[in-house]
Design a protein around this motif. Structure first.
Motif, PDB file in Angstrom:
ATOM      1  N   THR A   4       0.737  -1.245   0.085  1.00 15.31           N
ATOM      2  CA  THR A   4      -0.039   0.046  -0.019  1.00 15.31           C
ATOM      3  C   THR A   4       0.749   1.202  -0.001  1.00 15.31           C
ATOM      4  O   THR A   4       1.952   1.313   0.724  1.00 15.31           O
ATOM      5  CB  THR A   4      -1.043  -0.097   1.097  1.00 15.31           C
ATOM      6  N   VAL A   5       0.554   2.109  -0.965  1.00 11.88           N
ATOM      7  CA  VAL A   5       1.211   3.384  -0.860  1.00 11.88           C
ATOM      8  C   VAL A   5       0.105   4.539  -0.681  1.00 11.88           C
ATOM      9  O   VAL A   5      -1.000   4.564  -1.480  1.00 11.88           O
ATOM     10  CB  VAL A   5       2.078   3.540  -2.263  1.00 11.88           C
ATOM     11  N   ILE A  55      -6.851  -0.295   7.124  1.00 14.23           N
ATOM     12  CA  ILE A  55      -5.818  -1.170   6.108  1.00 14.23           C
ATOM     13  C   ILE A  55      -4.903  -2.113   6.915  1.00 14.23           C
ATOM     14  O   ILE A  55      -4.559  -3.015   6.665  1.00 14.23           O
ATOM     15  CB  ILE A  55      -5.227  -0.138   5.044  1.00 14.23           C
ATOM     16  N   GLY A  56      -4.558  -1.458   7.994  1.00 20.03           N
ATOM     17  CA  GLY A  56      -3.662  -2.007   9.172  1.00 20.03           C
ATOM     18  C   GLY A  56      -2.050  -1.637   8.892  1.00 20.03           C
ATOM     19  O   GLY A  56      -1.425  -1.348   9.800  1.00 20.03           O
ATOM     20  N   LYS A  57      -1.683  -1.392   7.596  1.00 13.49           N
ATOM     21  CA  LYS A  57      -0.206  -0.740   7.459  1.00 13.49           C
ATOM     22  C   LYS A  57      -0.037  -0.105   6.193  1.00 13.49           C
ATOM     23  O   LYS A  57      -0.683  -0.454   5.182  1.00 13.49           O
ATOM     24  CB  LYS A  57       0.896  -2.069   7.543  1.00 13.49           C
ATOM     25  N   ILE A  58       0.721   1.055   6.114  1.00 13.55           N
ATOM     26  CA  ILE A  58       1.036   1.596   4.874  1.00 13.55           C
ATOM     27  C   ILE A  58       2.654   1.100   4.746  1.00 13.55           C
ATOM     28  O   ILE A  58       3.701   1.214   5.405  1.00 13.55           O
ATOM     29  CB  ILE A  58       1.155   3.231   5.360  1.00 13.55           C
ATOM     30  N   ASP A  59       2.842   0.665   3.640  1.00 14.14           N
ATOM     31  CA  ASP A  59       4.102   0.312   3.199  1.00 14.14           C
ATOM     32  C   ASP A  59       5.044   1.406   2.812  1.00 14.14           C
ATOM     33  O   ASP A  59       6.212   1.632   3.302  1.00 14.14           O
ATOM     34  CB  ASP A  59       4.117  -0.811   2.069  1.00 14.14           C
ATOM     35  N   VAL A  60       4.333   2.430   2.145  1.00 15.46           N
ATOM     36  CA  VAL A  60       5.120   3.530   1.535  1.00 15.46           C
ATOM     37  C   VAL A  60       4.153   4.772   1.863  1.00 15.46           C
ATOM     38  O   VAL A  60       2.784   4.869   1.396  1.00 15.46           O
ATOM     39  CB  VAL A  60       5.499   3.395   0.034  1.00 15.46           C
ATOM     40  N   SER A 103       3.481   3.680   8.819  1.00  5.53           N
ATOM     41  CA  SER A 103       4.341   3.442   7.457  1.00  5.53           C
ATOM     42  C   SER A 103       5.611   2.746   7.777  1.00  5.53           C
ATOM     43  O   SER A 103       6.549   3.301   8.643  1.00  5.53           O
ATOM     44  CB  SER A 103       4.584   4.790   6.709  1.00  5.53           C
ATOM     45  N   GLU A 104       5.847   1.836   6.863  1.00  7.15           N
ATOM     46  CA  GLU A 104       7.112   1.228   6.812  1.00  7.15           C
ATOM     47  C   GLU A 104       8.388   2.158   6.250  1.00  7.15           C
ATOM     48  O   GLU A 104       9.489   2.195   6.967  1.00  7.15           O
ATOM     49  CB  GLU A 104       7.179  -0.119   6.317  1.00  7.15           C
ATOM     50  N   ALA A 132      11.651   9.987   8.311  1.00  8.11           N
ATOM     51  CA  ALA A 132      11.413   9.682   6.747  1.00  8.11           C
ATOM     52  C   ALA A 132      13.000   9.354   6.184  1.00  8.11           C
ATOM     53  O   ALA A 132      14.060   9.477   7.026  1.00  8.11           O
ATOM     54  CB  ALA A 132      11.473  11.171   6.149  1.00  8.11           C
ATOM     55  N   GLU A 133      12.998   8.701   5.183  1.00 10.20           N
ATOM     56  CA  GLU A 133      14.284   7.924   4.447  1.00 10.20           C
ATOM     57  C   GLU A 133      14.997   9.200   3.996  1.00 10.20           C
ATOM     58  O   GLU A 133      14.496  10.275   3.528  1.00 10.20           O
ATOM     59  CB  GLU A 133      13.891   7.333   3.619  1.00 10.20           C
TER      60      GLU A 133
END
Length: 269
Positions: A4-5, A55-60, A103-104, A132-133
């Motif tokens: 998920t983004v 949704i549970g989790k945001i990947d990005v 978010s991951e 943030a990355e």
């Protein structure tokens, strides 16, 4: 399993017409009392958070620029409740942190220099607080992002032209073509998904294997927009959730989360 983004952008925290969290303390020590428009935007924001939490989790998580209003030099601060960048940063962090914690990976893209300041300097504190990355130069903000999610290539940047005509989809269609030309002519990565913001309206162009998005915003119509053309410069409020599944033939699916504008004020005589 799909990834998920989530895209969020154009908060314009500091503007009287942009979203603002409750309880934001100004430098004077007083608490900013939300306007009716800001209360409405915050209700929509909280609804979005509830939807994303399901949704549970945001990947990005992609934060695509103009998160703060900036010093508002052209308007001399007349459309801002604060031009203090530190207060604006604190407001943006308070709004975005719950999403970043889900978010991951969080990526921060610089908006216009008018809002996010030269080289996006005002966003660095936001990126640090949100985890943030960093880019290759060790900065949190970046001018653009090329990212591969489960085999699908994303190209993300804030700015896109704002058309004076009726053909809004043409803007993102051009950006998609530029990405395709860059891949063919300049040996760049190209893009399966092109994301742009800045225009404050939503548009989605889907071709056979490619998608282009102009993402909606979190700022109501400003006096500047009304002066240009009140019935053209009407913003779209919301976000885009993109699901990517590299194992499927159609690898990209999207959900537009849209909130209507508050009721229009009409005079009666």
């Amino acid at each position: 399993m799909s990834k998920t983004v989530l895209t969020l952008n154009d908060l314009h925290c500091g503007s009287e017409y942009g979203i603002c969290p409750e309880g934001l303390q100004l430098q004077s020590g007083s608490i900013w009392p939300l306007t009716e428009g800001q209360k409405y935007l915050l209700d929509c924001w909280n609804d979005l958070y509830r939807r994303v939490k399901q949704i549970g989790k945001i990947d990005v998580l992609i934060l695509n620029g103009d998160l703060i209003e900036g010093r508002q030099s052209k308007q001399l601060g007349t459309e801002a409740f604060t031009t203090d960048l530190t207060v604006q940063q604190e407001g943006a962090i308070k709004l975005l942190k719950p999403f970043a914690e889900m978010s991951e990976h969080t990526y921060l893209i610089r908006g216009t220099e008018y809002h996010d300041q030269v080289s996006g300097e005002a966003l660095e504190a936001v990126g640090r607080e949100l985890g943030a990355e960093k880019n290759v130069k060790g900065r949190y903000g970046r001018n653009s992002l090329d990212l591969v999610v489960d085999g699908v290539t994303f190209n993300v940047a804030h700015r896109i032209g704002v058309t004076s005509g009726m053909y809004r989809a043409t803007l993102i269609d051009k950006a998609m073509l530029f990405a395709a030309f860059a891949k063919i002519m300049k040996e760049r990565t190209g893009a399966d998904v092109v994301i742009r913001s800045h225009a404050h309206f939503f548009a989605h162009v889907e071709l056979v294997h490619h998608h282009g998005f102009i993402t909606p915003c979190w700022q109501l119509q400003t006096p500047y927009m009304i002066r240009i053309e009140p019935n053209r410069m009407l913003p779209d409020i919301g976000a885009v959730i993109i699901r990517v599944d590299g194992d499927m033939e159609n690898k990209v699916f999207s959900d537009k989360v849209y909130y209507p504008l508050p009721p229009q004020e009409v005079e009666n005589v």
